[in-house]
Design an enzyme around this catalytic site. Sequence first.
Site, short mmCIF file in Angstrom:
data_model
loop_
_atom_site.label_atom_id
_atom_site.label_comp_id
_atom_site.label_asym_id
_atom_site.label_seq_id
_atom_site.Cartn_x
_atom_site.Cartn_y
_atom_site.Cartn_z
N GLY A 80 0.84 -1.20 0.00
CA GLY A 80 0.00 0.00 0.00
C GLY A 80 0.87 1.25 0.00
O GLY A 80 1.99 1.26 -0.53
N SER A 81 0.37 2.29 0.64
CA SER A 81 1.05 3.59 0.57
C SER A 81 2.38 3.62 1.30
O SER A 81 3.12 4.59 1.18
CB SER A 81 0.14 4.67 1.14
OG SER A 81 -1.07 4.69 0.41
N THR A 82 2.70 2.57 2.08
CA THR A 82 3.99 2.59 2.77
C THR A 82 5.13 2.53 1.75
O THR A 82 6.28 2.79 2.09
CB THR A 82 4.15 1.41 3.74
OG1 THR A 82 3.95 0.18 3.03
CG2 THR A 82 3.15 1.49 4.88
N VAL A 83 4.81 2.19 0.52
CA VAL A 83 5.85 2.12 -0.50
C VAL A 83 6.20 3.51 -1.03
O VAL A 83 7.21 3.70 -1.71
CB VAL A 83 5.41 1.16 -1.63
CG1 VAL A 83 4.54 1.90 -2.65
CG2 VAL A 83 6.60 0.54 -2.32
N LYS A 84 5.34 4.50 -0.72
CA LYS A 84 5.50 5.82 -1.34
C LYS A 84 6.85 6.49 -1.04
O LYS A 84 7.45 7.07 -1.95
CB LYS A 84 4.33 6.71 -0.96
CG LYS A 84 3.06 6.33 -1.76
CD LYS A 84 1.84 7.07 -1.28
CE LYS A 84 0.62 6.60 -2.10
NZ LYS A 84 -0.64 7.12 -1.53
#
Lengths: 616, 374
Positions: A325-329
């Site tokens: 999810g957005s933790t990859v951003k």
Amino acid sequence: MLGQVHLKDHLFESRLITNRAILLLIIGGLLLSVLLVRLLYLQVVSHEHFTTLSEDNRVKLQPLPPNRGLIYDRNGILLAENLPSYRLEITPEEVDDMGATLSALENIIEIRDIDRSRFEKLLARKPRFEAIPLRFHMGDEEVARFSVNRHRFPGVDITAGLARHYPQGPLAVHALGYVGRIDEKALKVLDSSNYRGTSHVGKNGIEKTYEELLHGKVGLQQVETTAQGRIIRVLSRTPPVSGSNLYLTLDSHVQQVAEEAFGDFSGSAIAIDPNNGDILAFVSLPTYDPNPFVNGIDYDDYAALRNNDKEPLFNRALRGQYPPGSTVKPFMGLAGLETGVSNENSRTYCPGFYMLAGKDRKYRDWKRSGHGTVDLNIAITQSCDVYFYDLAQSMGIDRIHDYLQHFGFGRASGIDIQGELPGLLPSKEWKRSRRNQPWFPGETIITGIGQGFFLVTPIQLATATAALANGGHMLQPQIVHAEQEAETDDLLPHQPQRLETITINDQQHWDHVIAAMVDVVHSARGTARGIGKDSPYTIAGKTGTAQVFGLKQEEKYDAETIAEKLRDHALFIAFAPVDEPKIAVAIIVENGGGGGSVAAPIARAIMDAYLGKPSS
Amino acid sequence: MSITISPHREDASQHGWQYRLHVDAPLLFSLIAVSILGLIVLYSAGGGDIELVERQLVRLGIAYTSMLVVAQLPPRLLQRLTPWLFITGILFLLAVLVGGDVSGGAQRWLNLYIVRFQPSEMMKLAVPMMVAWYLADTRLPPNRWKLLASATLIAVPMLMIAKQPDLGTALLIASAGVFVVFLAGLQWRLLAFFSVLVTAAAPLIWHFMHDYQRQRVITMLNPESDPLGSGYHIIQSKIAIGSGGLFGKGWLNGTQSQLDFLPERSTDFIFAVLGEEFGFFGILLLFTFYSIIVIRGIMISIQAQDTFTRLLAGSLSMTFCVYFIVNTGMVTGLLPVVGLPLPMISYGGTSIVTLMAGFGILMSIQTHRKLLPT
């Protein structure tokens, strides 16, 4: 005349009897000679042979099982120990009626079905003079009750031994694992000479990974025994070498705080020291008590664990593969900067969705109304999806793959616990070779926000976060801090292993991304501002939300719980203190909803627990 | 006929006390030597149980006493009592078959309310006495009818005892009877004929044997066929004897005996304890004493003054010889396990009393002689 005949007969008879008597004596002498020849054969010719047989009768080799090494946490708190334990053993040879003995024993002590079936299996396999355990871990009362009735049970004995015990119960069970009785599968793998006399073996977790070290080396003693196997004296003895003690990197206090912070949620949390890769907390929830497994868990209890919807036996930290999810951003943002695809000032307009040129499909932002014009800082702080759709589109899947793999995505972290899964960092090559399908542009776009094929394990996410925190050092996470040899008490520390150092093109790129992560927690519009307000130290973090569908293929369809099960997973990665990072965490709360509201507070609790104490 | 026990003339210088006490010194000293050796071995076989040795001492005391008592009875009196002894024995055996006590799967004991005893023991002496009594009055060698009668005198008690079943004793009694017939001059032709007959009857004997007896024969031929069952005794006793070597492992140091590997080590298999702890030379010592006893017995037979005592003394001596050869043959694996104790050494049993009573008869025969002028 008559007298003369008599006299003549008398002499004749006397001579006859004398002759016959001497003849008999000679025959007797011959028989005696045969006996003497036989004795010479036995006592002289075959003397050595019979001496060997006699020694074989007399001397038996007995294995002396070593004591298993103990396991401590980093502060010396005991996590796995050996407690005295009484077990009931039956020597089949000395029992006339096994059925009657067993049913009589049943009136005195508890014999479960599992005890009985295990006993019967061993009974069929072992020689009849060998004692076979029927019950382990007898209570004091049972021992006393049996002792009183002992005379009624020839061939049945109580022996004292040591049994593995986990004093902290379910704490960190997925890291520790447990030992269980050696089964036939394990027998094939183990070095049978070293395991003579050993009844238990590590089944998973550290207990399994470090089995060789923990087990130690078997000792042997030559004993003189009676025909019944009773030991008369010890002739020679090679003492066993106890297994090494292990000191873990885990901090029980932090671990406990972490497990409690989840409340009733399932999920996983990993806390790691970014300076050396030490695992500080290793959480997979729900957890379970390993102690019943040591001596064979009841079928019913085991079935209850297996059939539990929340899968307590599943090691989420090592084997749970979740979309990041957005933790990859932050990693995507850094990838854009470092590969030159974007810069700090690159802006994207976010109308609430993204569309590929010439295609109809809308890729939605989580915020329907859109974020307006955003730069990288805002895109990370507020978790704008459109910015990263665009960035991913600009980079292309292979450049994303090539950069992110430096952070360890898509491959096992190498933690010293067996059974880790590698996650999945997709690429065109991967899709062609594994799925035999071409890569579609839309798949690149959702990879930018950590969806699609992209899967990470909590341990991967934590090590990647640690690399972000320590300036690009990919460390091999380790859970054993040091081993202590039983004989010397010397501590042999495990050195941190650096797997890779990520090339930094421009330090400012890193600083920029980390500043944005600090803003996630500490700025007014950050998605995790809730945990930043009162924090005594500066935290860099990133929230994430992962859509659940298609997450786990083996999941069963269950109408009653579907609503909860379809809820998004909440994720959060963070490290602190920013200036001098001491802890990096990755949190995944299954079906937790929002990363900022559910996952971030757990991270805060773990960091507080660790940083609040004087550094160790 | 009046019995006049004429006062015998003393062999004045040398054997005075022997004649006065009616003992025979060579026999007595050999018996004592064997008894002492037996007690030493028994102490070890019993695992150092002094009470076991004490009980055996009491038994030996009774046995020696009965020997001395019997030795006082003149052979003529024994001869006169013989038919009555034999008939009483047969009646007892009948009683045993009808209502004897069962012990160890065999009916051997007769409970006379005061004492429990085995009539078969009594027959060990009564049978050779009876056959000798019967043949003593006839011209030797006996004719066919006399032989047939003798065979009946032997066969009837033997079959009754075999029926109990007590094969070992039955064989001993038969051999005691046969020895008398043989000494009386059984023709070689007939001997050969009977041998052939017995060989031919072997399958028949096999047919009438009990299962356990057949098993023993099979075991003797191949003890390894059932190493944990009936072969166990023989295998372990061979190991004990073989590992003893020439000089043995030393008193109380036999591992086979002391660690319980050797079964029945204070009774039927005590010879293996001797072999293990005292080796070949220990066995040789025992055999020397045994041989002296047998040779002395034969000498007494040869020197005896009438046919009855000659036949009886010869038979008793040779029976003793058979006794220890069968036991040692069995323990060394040459013969099937027939359950005979090692004479004078094995623990327990009424058999030792009978045995010593037999030696009492030998002594009586030797010391009641009228010294004839040469």
